[in-house]
Design an enzyme around this catalytic site. Structure first.
Site, PDB file in Angstrom:
ATOM      1  N   ARG A   1       0.849  -1.187   0.000  1.00  0.00           N
ATOM      2  CA  ARG A   1       0.000   0.000   0.000  1.00  0.00           C
ATOM      3  C   ARG A   1       0.883   1.235   0.000  1.00  0.00           C
ATOM      4  O   ARG A   1       2.087   1.153   0.154  1.00  0.00           O
ATOM      5  CB  ARG A   1      -1.001  -0.001   1.173  1.00  0.00           C
ATOM      6  CG  ARG A   1      -0.503  -0.625   2.416  1.00  0.00           C
ATOM      7  CD  ARG A   1      -0.018   0.198   3.578  1.00  0.00           C
ATOM      8  NE  ARG A   1      -0.151   1.596   3.508  1.00  0.00           N
ATOM      9  CZ  ARG A   1       0.879   2.419   3.597  1.00  0.00           C
ATOM     10  NH1 ARG A   1       2.125   1.957   3.729  1.00  0.00           N
ATOM     11  NH2 ARG A   1       0.726   3.719   3.558  1.00  0.00           N
ATOM     12  N   GLY A   2       0.211   2.405  -0.152  1.00  0.00           N
ATOM     13  CA  GLY A   2       0.970   3.626  -0.351  1.00  0.00           C
ATOM     14  C   GLY A   2       1.107   3.830  -1.858  1.00  0.00           C
ATOM     15  O   GLY A   2       1.453   2.884  -2.588  1.00  0.00           O
ATOM     16  N   ALA A   3       0.822   5.057  -2.307  1.00  0.00           N
ATOM     17  CA  ALA A   3       0.657   5.281  -3.748  1.00  0.00           C
ATOM     18  C   ALA A   3       1.840   4.792  -4.607  1.00  0.00           C
ATOM     19  O   ALA A   3       1.645   4.001  -5.534  1.00  0.00           O
ATOM     20  CB  ALA A   3       0.367   6.763  -3.984  1.00  0.00           C
TER      21      ALA A   3
ATOM     22  N   LYS B   1      -4.890   9.972   2.696  1.00  0.00           N
ATOM     23  CA  LYS B   1      -5.637   9.138   3.646  1.00  0.00           C
ATOM     24  C   LYS B   1      -6.703   9.948   4.390  1.00  0.00           C
ATOM     25  O   LYS B   1      -6.455  11.078   4.815  1.00  0.00           O
ATOM     26  CB  LYS B   1      -4.647   8.505   4.627  1.00  0.00           C
ATOM     27  CG  LYS B   1      -5.239   7.651   5.724  1.00  0.00           C
ATOM     28  CD  LYS B   1      -6.135   6.535   5.218  1.00  0.00           C
ATOM     29  CE  LYS B   1      -5.448   5.655   4.204  1.00  0.00           C
ATOM     30  NZ  LYS B   1      -6.406   4.747   3.494  1.00  0.00           N
TER      31      LYS B   1
ATOM     32  N   ASP C   1      -1.999  10.730  -2.521  1.00  0.00           N
ATOM     33  CA  ASP C   1      -2.386   9.665  -3.456  1.00  0.00           C
ATOM     34  C   ASP C   1      -2.697  10.198  -4.839  1.00  0.00           C
ATOM     35  O   ASP C   1      -2.555   9.498  -5.831  1.00  0.00           O
ATOM     36  CB  ASP C   1      -3.591   8.886  -2.913  1.00  0.00           C
ATOM     37  CG  ASP C   1      -3.146   7.976  -1.782  1.00  0.00           C
ATOM     38  OD1 ASP C   1      -3.025   8.468  -0.645  1.00  0.00           O
ATOM     39  OD2 ASP C   1      -2.863   6.798  -2.064  1.00  0.00           O
TER      40      ASP C   1
HETATM   41  O1  MRU Z   1      -4.692   3.183   2.034  1.00  0.00           O
HETATM   42  P1  MRU Z   1      -3.215   3.404   1.982  1.00  0.00           P
HETATM   43  O2  MRU Z   1      -2.495   2.872   3.162  1.00  0.00           O
HETATM   44  O3  MRU Z   1      -2.632   2.928   0.667  1.00  0.00           O
HETATM   45  O4  MRU Z   1      -3.057   4.986   2.002  1.00  0.00           O
HETATM   46  C1  MRU Z   1      -1.775   5.534   1.910  1.00  0.00           C
HETATM   47  C2  MRU Z   1      -1.729   7.008   1.997  1.00  0.00           C
HETATM   48  O5  MRU Z   1      -2.729   7.666   2.101  1.00  0.00           O
HETATM   49  C3  MRU Z   1      -0.375   7.646   1.876  1.00  0.00           C
HETATM   50  O6  MRU Z   1      -0.306   8.820   2.617  1.00  0.00           O
HETATM   51  C4  MRU Z   1      -0.108   7.986   0.398  1.00  0.00           C
HETATM   52  O7  MRU Z   1      -0.344   6.882  -0.424  1.00  0.00           O
HETATM   53  C5  MRU Z   1       1.263   8.488   0.173  1.00  0.00           C
HETATM   54  S1  MRU Z   1       2.475   7.229   0.255  1.00  0.00           S
HETATM   55  C6  MRU Z   1       3.970   7.901  -0.090  1.00  0.00           C
END
Ligand code: MRU
Length: 365
Positions: free
Chosen positions: A63-65, A267, A256
């Protein structure tokens, strides 16, 4: 037979490969840290087909963009072999099919679509002039590895630019996890903090736990702790009070998807943090690579927001915390308006003030 949690592997130390490719393009596979088990259990899982990668993205194992984009690029390569590797045409068709499937895993992080667009373009460019399907697979692996390597470099650069915005001894609040686990390595928001710490600025981080899936508590706190950076964990609803008490001098979060005017999806809960920061006159920074910008969207109102399973709220981590049958609303992201963002920290520099022109100049084609 007793079934319990998988045994933890040895922790490899501060630099960890969140997601990567093992072996050759012909018979390799995707290996990723199962983030749903952290911080208690450190386990990597191997994905050998597209469905396994799709499931890993959907269930937030990865997870994480930026990390989602990298996983999808490698996943598309897995899919490219699904119809056999006898002809260039079958590799091309299978890759496009895999890419289409992976696009349905999660809607908000634009890095997913950006990375898959790159894989699609690579196969469309190479297939007409390729005579050997194996060479085509090698080329696709090179593209996926380039996406990963570029992300690693972008994160370092974000860290360097962002560290200049933090002062020695400052309290810095962050939300969710935008660290090494969310990227190829090092992170975006956390890169800023890591970089400041490497410069000897001794920042103290306040990490929002980030309901409902606790990426802040489980992942950000873990990453900061293992790098020796002072961190205090707070519940999401404590952020405003911590600001009022004067403990926080800057907020840094990831993103994201960032629209052409700077409106930023991140998030759920990020928007409330931005409002609280504005009320307390605290700078609110968004750290993100150029792959997170979506200049095709005029503003944040068109960003698709993922809706997730109500059970994440009513039965978080297996415990029933709400009455059976209760109505639930569970958007995974919110959009912070550009007007609340002090600056965007990118690998190309700091965009400040945040506005359409400045973004096009820094990020546009
Ligand atoms: O649902 P997730 O855990 O994938 O959400 C992640 C986030 O919101 C992060 O802040 C975002 O992807 C940036 S990661 C460098």
């Amino acid at each position: 037979m007793t079934v319990g949690p998988p045994a933890s592997e040895a922790d490899p130390g501060p630099t960890i490969e969140t997601v990567g490719w093992v072996g050759s393009a012909q018979d390799g596979f995707v290996r990723l840290i199962d983030q749903t088990l952290l911080p208690g259990t450190f386990v990597r899982i191997d994905c050998r087909d597209v469905e396994q990668v799709w499931e890993a993205i959907k269930m937030l194992r990865v997870r994480g963009a930026p990390a989602i984009g990298i996983a999808a690029a490698f996943g598309a390569l897995l899919g490219a072999r699904a119809r056999g590797t006898e002809s260039v045409d079958s590799v091309r068709a299978a890759l496009l099919e895999a890419s289409a499937r992976l696009r349905t895993s999660r809607p908000t992080a634009v890095n997913l679509f950006w990375a898959l667009d790159r894989m699609d373009r690579a196969v469309e460019a190479e297939a007409p002039r390729a005579s050997d399907p194996h060479a085509l697979l090698d080329r696709l692996l090179a593209e996926a590895r380039a996406i990963q390597d570029e992300d690693r470099a972008m994160c370092r650069s974000i860290g360097r630019f962002g560290a200049d915005l933090l002062g020695p001894g400052q309290g810095v609040l962050t939300h969710c996890n935008a660290g090494g686990l969310a990227t190829a390595d090092y992170g975006t928001a956390l890169a800023v903090i890591f970089s400041a710490a490497e410069q000897g600025k001794s920042v103290h981080v306040f990490a929002d736990e980030t309901r409902p899936l606790l990426q802040g508590a489980r992942l950000t706190a873990w990453e900061l702790q293992r790098r020796g950076i002072p961190v205090t964990l707070i519940c999401d609803n404590m952020a405003a009070q911590v600001m009022k008490e004067g403990r926080v001098q800057a907020v840094v979060v990831g993103a994201d998807r960032i629209a052409a005017n700077g409106d930023t999806a991140n998030k759920i809960g990020t928007y409330s943090v931005a409002l609280a920061a504005r009320a307390h006159d605290i700078p609110f920074y968004v750290a993100a690579p150029s792959s997170t910008f979506d200049l095709s969207l005029t503003d944040g109102s068109a960003i698709p927001i993922e809706q997730r399973d109500p059970r994440e709220i009513t039965h978080g981590f297996g415990l029933a915390t709400a009455p059976e049958g209760i109505q639930v609303y569970n958007p995974a992201f919110d959009v912070t308006p550009a007007s609340l963002i002090t600056a965007l920290i990118t690998e190309r520099g700091v965009i400040r003030p945040v506005g359409r022109e400045a973004i096009r100049e820094a990020i546009g084609p």
